[in-house]
Design a protein around this motif. Structure first.
Motif, PDB file in Angstrom:
ATOM      1  N   ARG A   1       2.205   6.608  -7.028  1.00  0.00           N
ATOM      2  CA  ARG A   1       1.256   7.639  -7.468  1.00  0.00           C
ATOM      3  C   ARG A   1       1.829   9.039  -7.236  1.00  0.00           C
ATOM      4  NH1 ARG A   1      -4.742   6.748  -5.815  1.00  0.00           N
ATOM      5  NH2 ARG A   1      -4.402   5.145  -7.368  1.00  0.00           N
ATOM      6  N   ALA A   2       2.462   9.260  -6.098  1.00  0.00           N
ATOM      7  CA  ALA A   2       3.064  10.566  -5.815  1.00  0.00           C
ATOM      8  C   ALA A   2       4.230  10.840  -6.755  1.00  0.00           C
ATOM      9  CB  ALA A   2       3.531  10.623  -4.362  1.00  0.00           C
TER      10      ALA A   2
ATOM     11  N   ALA B   1       0.837  -1.201   0.000  1.00  0.00           N
ATOM     12  CA  ALA B   1       0.000   0.000   0.000  1.00  0.00           C
ATOM     13  C   ALA B   1       0.876   1.256   0.000  1.00  0.00           C
ATOM     14  CB  ALA B   1      -0.921  -0.001   1.212  1.00  0.00           C
TER      15      ALA B   1
ATOM     16  N   ALA C   1       1.098   4.153  -3.041  1.00  0.00           N
ATOM     17  CA  ALA C   1       0.979   5.585  -2.779  1.00  0.00           C
ATOM     18  C   ALA C   1       2.236   6.328  -3.231  1.00  0.00           C
ATOM     19  CB  ALA C   1       0.723   5.830  -1.292  1.00  0.00           C
TER      20      ALA C   1
END
Length: 64
Positions: free
Chosen positions: A28-29, A21, A25
């Motif tokens: 994506r960042a 997870a 994240a």
């Protein structure tokens, strides 16, 4: 409730759920920062962190 779980189960949960997870994240960042300015230090650092975590992903190992 977290205290009631055994240490092996906590370790497994951390490795099986939290790390992927966090990697999603982070990816994506990284993509978002690279779209704004690919040469920025933040984009480069996020990209290097993502590639560092990809070393531990089993799916990526099978592809190599």
């Amino acid at each position: 409730m977290w205290v009631l779980l055994s240490s092996r189960l906590r370790t497994w949960l951390l490795l099986a759920i939290a790390v992927p997870a966090f990697r999603a994240a982070l990816r994506r960042a990284s993509a978002s920062a690279a779209r704004r300015d690919p040469a920025s230090p933040t984009a480069r650092r996020l990209s290097s962190l993502d590639s560092g975590l990809s070393r531990f992903d089993r799916r990526d190992r099978r592809r190599r």
